[in-house]
Design a protein around this motif. Structure first.
Motif, PDB file in Angstrom:
ATOM      1  N   ASN A  85      -2.526  -0.043  11.199  1.00 30.19           N
ATOM      2  CA  ASN A  85      -1.861   0.783  12.207  1.00 30.19           C
ATOM      3  C   ASN A  85      -0.839   1.757  11.642  1.00 30.19           C
ATOM      4  OD1 ASN A  85      -0.040  -1.220  11.461  1.00 30.19           O
ATOM      5  ND2 ASN A  85       0.893  -1.357  13.506  1.00 30.19           N
ATOM      6  N   LEU A  86      -0.906   2.034  10.337  1.00 33.07           N
ATOM      7  CA  LEU A  86       0.054   2.965   9.744  1.00 33.07           C
ATOM      8  C   LEU A  86      -0.626   4.254   9.300  1.00 33.07           C
ATOM      9  CD1 LEU A  86       2.491   0.845   7.533  1.00 33.07           C
ATOM     10  CD2 LEU A  86       2.835   1.705   9.850  1.00 33.07           C
ATOM     11  N   THR A  87      -0.077   5.366   9.758  1.00 32.24           N
ATOM     12  CA  THR A  87      -0.499   6.685   9.292  1.00 32.24           C
ATOM     13  C   THR A  87       0.701   7.343   8.641  1.00 32.24           C
ATOM     14  OG1 THR A  87      -2.108   6.930  11.081  1.00 32.24           O
ATOM     15  CG2 THR A  87      -1.392   8.937   9.968  1.00 32.24           C
ATOM     16  N   ILE A  88       0.527   7.769   7.408  1.00 39.52           N
ATOM     17  CA  ILE A  88       1.615   8.412   6.657  1.00 39.52           C
ATOM     18  C   ILE A  88       1.446   9.922   6.721  1.00 39.52           C
ATOM     19  CG2 ILE A  88       2.788   8.613   4.444  1.00 39.52           C
ATOM     20  CD1 ILE A  88       2.946   5.821   5.662  1.00 39.52           C
ATOM     21  N   HIS A  89       2.523  10.602   7.056  1.00 38.79           N
ATOM     22  CA  HIS A  89       2.526  12.069   7.016  1.00 38.79           C
ATOM     23  C   HIS A  89       3.527  12.493   5.944  1.00 38.79           C
ATOM     24  CE1 HIS A  89       1.933  16.151   8.652  1.00 38.79           C
ATOM     25  NE2 HIS A  89       3.182  16.325   8.208  1.00 38.79           N
ATOM     26  N   THR A  90       3.013  13.035   4.861  1.00 37.07           N
ATOM     27  CA  THR A  90       3.859  13.467   3.741  1.00 37.07           C
ATOM     28  C   THR A  90       3.823  14.980   3.645  1.00 37.07           C
ATOM     29  OG1 THR A  90       3.448  11.430   2.502  1.00 37.07           O
ATOM     30  CG2 THR A  90       4.206  13.337   1.247  1.00 37.07           C
ATOM     31  N   TRP A  91       4.983  15.546   3.426  1.00 32.90           N
ATOM     32  CA  TRP A  91       5.069  16.982   3.223  1.00 32.90           C
ATOM     33  C   TRP A  91       5.498  17.234   1.773  1.00 32.90           C
ATOM     34  CZ3 TRP A  91       8.797  20.822   2.143  1.00 32.90           C
ATOM     35  CH2 TRP A  91       8.402  22.139   2.428  1.00 32.90           C
ATOM     36  N   PRO A  92       4.532  17.522   0.876  1.00 26.78           N
ATOM     37  CA  PRO A  92       4.883  17.713  -0.540  1.00 26.78           C
ATOM     38  C   PRO A  92       5.691  18.989  -0.749  1.00 26.78           C
ATOM     39  CG  PRO A  92       2.502  17.406  -0.223  1.00 26.78           C
ATOM     40  CD  PRO A  92       3.092  17.670   1.109  1.00 26.78           C
ATOM     41  N   ASP A  93       6.679  18.899  -1.592  1.00 29.94           N
ATOM     42  CA  ASP A  93       7.478  20.067  -1.948  1.00 29.94           C
ATOM     43  C   ASP A  93       6.596  21.123  -2.620  1.00 29.94           C
ATOM     44  OD1 ASP A  93       9.353  21.557  -4.079  1.00 29.94           O
ATOM     45  OD2 ASP A  93      10.580  20.862  -2.421  1.00 29.94           O
ATOM     46  N   ARG A  94       6.941  22.381  -2.348  1.00 31.46           N
ATOM     47  CA  ARG A  94       6.181  23.492  -2.911  1.00 31.46           C
ATOM     48  C   ARG A  94       6.091  23.402  -4.433  1.00 31.46           C
ATOM     49  NH1 ARG A  94       9.092  26.831  -0.874  1.00 31.46           N
ATOM     50  NH2 ARG A  94       7.956  27.225   1.061  1.00 31.46           N
ATOM     51  N   LYS A  95       7.160  22.922  -5.045  1.00 31.41           N
ATOM     52  CA  LYS A  95       7.192  22.823  -6.507  1.00 31.41           C
ATOM     53  C   LYS A  95       6.133  21.854  -7.022  1.00 31.41           C
ATOM     54  CE  LYS A  95       9.163  23.945 -10.413  1.00 31.41           C
ATOM     55  NZ  LYS A  95       9.072  25.334 -10.918  1.00 31.41           N
TER      56      LYS A  95
ATOM     57  N   LEU B  23       1.887   6.179  -4.068  1.00 31.93           N
ATOM     58  CA  LEU B  23       2.178   4.766  -3.847  1.00 31.93           C
ATOM     59  C   LEU B  23       2.314   4.458  -2.355  1.00 31.93           C
ATOM     60  CD1 LEU B  23       2.721   2.076  -5.241  1.00 31.93           C
ATOM     61  CD2 LEU B  23       5.125   2.739  -5.481  1.00 31.93           C
ATOM     62  N   VAL B  24       3.063   5.293  -1.638  1.00 31.22           N
ATOM     63  CA  VAL B  24       3.247   5.076  -0.205  1.00 31.22           C
ATOM     64  C   VAL B  24       1.914   5.194   0.531  1.00 31.22           C
ATOM     65  CG1 VAL B  24       4.313   6.010   1.895  1.00 31.22           C
ATOM     66  CG2 VAL B  24       5.672   5.756  -0.190  1.00 31.22           C
TER      67      VAL B  24
ATOM     68  N   ALA C 202       0.204   1.923   2.334  1.00 38.20           N
ATOM     69  CA  ALA C 202       0.006   2.048   3.783  1.00 38.20           C
ATOM     70  C   ALA C 202      -1.429   1.755   4.179  1.00 38.20           C
ATOM     71  CB  ALA C 202       0.393   3.444   4.249  1.00 38.20           C
ATOM     72  N   GLY C 203      -2.359   1.978   3.255  1.00 40.66           N
ATOM     73  CA  GLY C 203      -3.762   1.702   3.530  1.00 40.66           C
ATOM     74  C   GLY C 203      -4.046   0.231   3.791  1.00 40.66           C
ATOM     75  N   GLN C 204      -3.095  -0.637   3.426  1.00 41.78           N
ATOM     76  CA  GLN C 204      -3.264  -2.070   3.661  1.00 41.78           C
ATOM     77  C   GLN C 204      -2.940  -2.448   5.111  1.00 41.78           C
ATOM     78  OE1 GLN C 204      -0.870  -4.133   0.738  1.00 41.78           O
ATOM     79  NE2 GLN C 204      -1.507  -2.752  -0.910  1.00 41.78           N
ATOM     80  N   PHE C 205      -2.389  -1.513   5.863  1.00 38.95           N
ATOM     81  CA  PHE C 205      -2.013  -1.775   7.254  1.00 38.95           C
ATOM     82  C   PHE C 205      -2.882  -0.913   8.170  1.00 38.95           C
ATOM     83  CE2 PHE C 205       1.647  -2.444   4.537  1.00 38.95           C
ATOM     84  CZ  PHE C 205       2.148  -3.671   4.957  1.00 38.95           C
TER      85      PHE C 205
ATOM     86  N   LEU D 283       7.100  -0.938   4.625  1.00 41.13           N
ATOM     87  CA  LEU D 283       5.963  -0.571   5.467  1.00 41.13           C
ATOM     88  C   LEU D 283       5.523  -1.725   6.366  1.00 41.13           C
ATOM     89  CD1 LEU D 283       3.806   1.613   3.034  1.00 41.13           C
ATOM     90  CD2 LEU D 283       5.330   2.374   4.857  1.00 41.13           C
ATOM     91  N   SER D 284       5.706  -2.952   5.904  1.00 45.87           N
ATOM     92  CA  SER D 284       5.353  -4.100   6.752  1.00 45.87           C
ATOM     93  C   SER D 284       6.280  -4.173   7.961  1.00 45.87           C
ATOM     94  CB  SER D 284       5.407  -5.402   5.950  1.00 45.87           C
ATOM     95  OG  SER D 284       6.735  -5.720   5.562  1.00 45.87           O
ATOM     96  N   TRP D 285       7.559  -3.858   7.769  1.00 42.35           N
ATOM     97  CA  TRP D 285       8.500  -3.798   8.891  1.00 42.35           C
ATOM     98  C   TRP D 285       8.093  -2.677   9.854  1.00 42.35           C
ATOM     99  CZ3 TRP D 285      12.073  -7.162  10.447  1.00 42.35           C
ATOM    100  CH2 TRP D 285      12.596  -8.080   9.525  1.00 42.35           C
ATOM    101  N   PHE D 286       7.704  -1.542   9.299  1.00 41.39           N
ATOM    102  CA  PHE D 286       7.296  -0.419  10.148  1.00 41.39           C
ATOM    103  C   PHE D 286       6.039  -0.759  10.946  1.00 41.39           C
ATOM    104  CE2 PHE D 286       9.181   2.522   6.654  1.00 41.39           C
ATOM    105  CZ  PHE D 286      10.461   2.168   7.039  1.00 41.39           C
ATOM    106  N   ALA D 287       5.095  -1.407  10.293  1.00 47.69           N
ATOM    107  CA  ALA D 287       3.847  -1.759  10.975  1.00 47.69           C
ATOM    108  C   ALA D 287       4.109  -2.654  12.180  1.00 47.69           C
ATOM    109  CB  ALA D 287       2.896  -2.439   9.992  1.00 47.69           C
ATOM    110  N   ALA D 288       5.155  -3.461  12.105  1.00 48.84           N
ATOM    111  CA  ALA D 288       5.459  -4.404  13.192  1.00 48.84           C
ATOM    112  C   ALA D 288       5.861  -3.700  14.487  1.00 48.84           C
ATOM    113  CB  ALA D 288       6.566  -5.362  12.758  1.00 48.84           C
ATOM    114  N   ILE D 289       6.336  -2.444  14.385  1.00 48.49           N
ATOM    115  CA  ILE D 289       6.712  -1.733  15.613  1.00 48.49           C
ATOM    116  C   ILE D 289       5.666  -0.662  15.959  1.00 48.49           C
ATOM    117  CG2 ILE D 289       9.173  -2.245  15.519  1.00 48.49           C
ATOM    118  CD1 ILE D 289       8.094   1.178  14.463  1.00 48.49           C
ATOM    119  N   ASP D 290       4.535  -0.683  15.267  1.00 50.29           N
ATOM    120  CA  ASP D 290       3.361   0.135  15.590  1.00 50.29           C
ATOM    121  C   ASP D 290       3.707   1.600  15.846  1.00 50.29           C
ATOM    122  OD1 ASP D 290       0.662   0.568  16.005  1.00 50.29           O
ATOM    123  OD2 ASP D 290       0.763   0.091  18.144  1.00 50.29           O
TER     124      ASP D 290
END
Length: 426
Positions: A386-396, A376-377, A381-384, A315-322
Motif C-alpha cells: 500500500n505504499l507509493t513513493i513520489h520522488t522529485w529528483p534534483d535537477r543536478k 533505497l526508498v 517501499a516495494g515490500q509494502f 516506511l512500516s510506520w507509514f504503511a500502517a496509516i495507509d
C-alpha cells in the motif's frame, strides 16, 4: 450565523455587546464587550461555521474605529484596525518575537507543481516556531528579500540564523480569502498537469504550529473548499486533528499530510528543535486515517546516516496509516541552512551524522548519497503493498547521470502523484 452588535444606550461608542446570532436572530452566544480574536475564532470552531469579521460592528481596541477592512490582533488577542496594527511594536511571547505580517498578497502562484504538490500557496504567517535547521524557506525570496520588513516588525538581524525565533501572523486572511474568491474568474485559474489547481497551506510556515495559526488556517480552508477549490495541507503539528470535521466535509477536495523524516526522536529534536516529536505526528496521521481523511506523508529529508533498516522502519510506520502517497527527497547541501544542520549535529553529539554531512558537501559524495537513498526508498517501499513513493529528483542529479538511471530519474521528475482531487470551479 453572524455577529450582532447591541449598544448600551447609556454608554458611549465603546459600550457595545457583541453576540452571535442565527438567521432568525436568536442568540447563540454572548461575547460581551471587547471579545478577543481568539474567542471569536474558537466560536467558529465550536459551531462549525465561518464568521466574517469585517463590517460586523467590531471596533479597534486601541482607537475605537470600526473594523470594516483589514485587521490584526495583539498577542493578548485584542483586535486592532489595520492602521493601529501597522504601528504596533513587536512583543516577546513564549520565546518568540510576535507581530503582524504586513504582507498584501493572499494567494501566490507556485512552482511546486514541479513536485506535484500544488499550483498556488497560502502562508498564514511569516516565520515559523519550529526552527528546523534544514528549512529552505529563509533562503527563498519570500524571506530573503524582506530583510527591512523583518528588521522593522520582528527585530530580525539574520532571517536564516534567526529562523525559529520570529512569527508574524496574518490574522485577517480568512476574510481576505473570502473577498478574493467573490471576485475570482475561475476560467483563469492556473491548473497544471501536476499541480491540478491545488492550493497548499503552507509552503513557508507550519499552518498548524499553534492555535492562532490553526484558527487562520481553518477559515482559509473552509472558504477554499466551499468554493470547490482543492487544498493540500502540510504540517508537523498534531494540532491538525482539531479540524477533522472540516476535512471530512471537504471529502476529496483535500489532502492532509505530516512531515516525518525519521523516527529518531533525539535527532529530530536536534534538527527540528521546537517541532513536535515524530511519534506525535504519526498519531495525528493515524487519527486522520481512522476518520477517513485523505492523507499523505512527507518523508524528507532522509538523513545520510539512515540505512536500509532505518528506512524500512519508517516506511512500516507509514504503511500502517495507509497513505495515498509518500513524498520523498534526500537532503540537499546547498545554502546556509545546510551549514546549520552540520552545526546542530555537532552540538547534539551526533558525530557520525556530522561526518556524513561534512562529506556530502562535496558534489560527487552528495550525488552518490542522493541516488542511493532514492533507490533505497523505492526498493524498500516495494515490500509494502500500500505504499507509493513520489520522488522529485534534483535537477543536478539528472545532469550527473546517464543511460537507464537518467531515464528513470527523468520519469520520476515528470510523474504526477497518485492523489485524486475533486474540484468544482474548473
Amino acid at each position: 450565523m453572524h455577529l450582532d452588535t447591541q449598544r448600551d444606550p447609556d454608554g458611549g461608542w465603546y459600550d457595545r455587546d457583541i453576540r452571535l446570532v442565527d438567521k432568525e436572530e436568536n442568540v447563540i452566544e454572548d461575547f460581551g464587550k471587547d471579545p478577543t480574536l481568539d474567542e471569536l475564532r474558537e466560536a467558529e470552531h465550536r459551531h462549525r461555521k465561518r464568521i466574517n469579521l469585517w463590517q460586523q460592528g467590531l471596533v479597534c481596541y486601541e482607537c475605537g474605529n470600526q473594523i470594516n477592512d483589514r485587521f490584526a490582533a495583539r498577542p493578548d488577542g485584542q483586535i486592532l484596525c489595520w492602521e493601529c496594527a501597522k504601528s504596533e511594536n513587536s512583543r516577546e511571547q513564549g520565546g518568540l518575537i510576535i507581530n503582524t505580517d504586513p504582507t498584501k498578497s493572499v494567494l501566490s502562484e507556485s512552482k511546486l507543481h514541479e513536485k506535484s504538490l500544488c499550483d498556488y500557496v497560502i502562508n498564514v504567517a511569516t516565520g515559523c516556531r519550529h526552527g528546523c535547521k534544514f528549512c529552505y524557506v529563509p533562503s527563498t525570496p519570500a524571506i530573503d528579500n524582506r530583510d527591512e520588513m523583518l528588521a522593522k516588525h520582528a527585530d530580525v538581524d539574520d532571517p536564516q540564523r534567526d529562523w525559529g525565533s520570529y512569527l508574524l501572523y496574518r490574522d485577517d486572511l480568512p476574510e481576505r480569502v473570502h473577498e478574493g474568491l467573490q471576485e475570482t474568474d475561475f476560467s483563469d485559474w492556473k491548473t497544471t498537469r501536476r499541480g491540478r489547481g491545488v492550493v497548499m497551506l503552507s509552503s513557508g510556515t507550519d499552518c498548524y504550529q499553534d492555535r492562532r495559526a490553526a484558527q487562520i488556517t481553518r477559515g482559509c480552508v473552509q472558504e477554499l473548499t466551499e468554493h470547490g477549490i482543492p487544498v493540500r495541507i502540510l504540517t508537523r503539528s498534531p494540532n491538525v486533528t482539531r479540524d477533522i470535521d472540516l476535512f471530512q466535509k471537504a471529502g476529496n477536495k483535500i489532502a492532509v499530510g505530516c512531515s516525518i523524516p525519521t523516527f529518531d526522536t533525539a535527532l529530530v529534536k536536534a534538527m527540528e528543535p521546537n517541532a513536535p516529536p515524530p511519534q506525535a505526528r504519526w498519531e495525528a496521521l493515524d487519527k486522520l486515517f481512522q476518520a477517513g481523511v485523505p492523507r499523505f506523508v512527507s518523508f524528507s529529508p532522509t538523513y545520510p546516516t539512515m540505512d536500509r533498516d532505518d528506512i524500512r522502519e519508517a516506511l512500516s510506520w507509514f504503511a500502517a496509516i495507509d497513505p495515498t502517497v509518500v513524498f520523498h527527497e534526500p537532503m540537499n547541501p546547498r545554502g546556509a541552512n545546510f551549514q546549520m544542520c552540520l552545526e546542530a549535529a555537532q552540538e547534539a553529539g551526533y558525530v557520525d551524522m556530522a561526518e556524513e554531512l561534512f562529506k556530502i558537501r562535496e558534489e560527487d559524495k552528495w550525488v552518490e548519497y542522493a541516488l542511493d537513498h532514492i533507490e533505497l526508498v523505492q526498493d524498500v517501499a516495494g515490500q509494502f503493498e500500500n505504499l507509493t513513493i513520489h520522488t522529485w529528483p534534483d535537477r543536478k542529479l539528472l545532469q550527473e547521470t546517464s543511460g537507464e538511471r537518467y531515464r528513470e530519474l527523468r520519469k520520476m521528475k515528470k510523474e504526477v502523484s497518485p492523489e485524486t482531487f475533486e474540484s468544482d470551479p474548473f
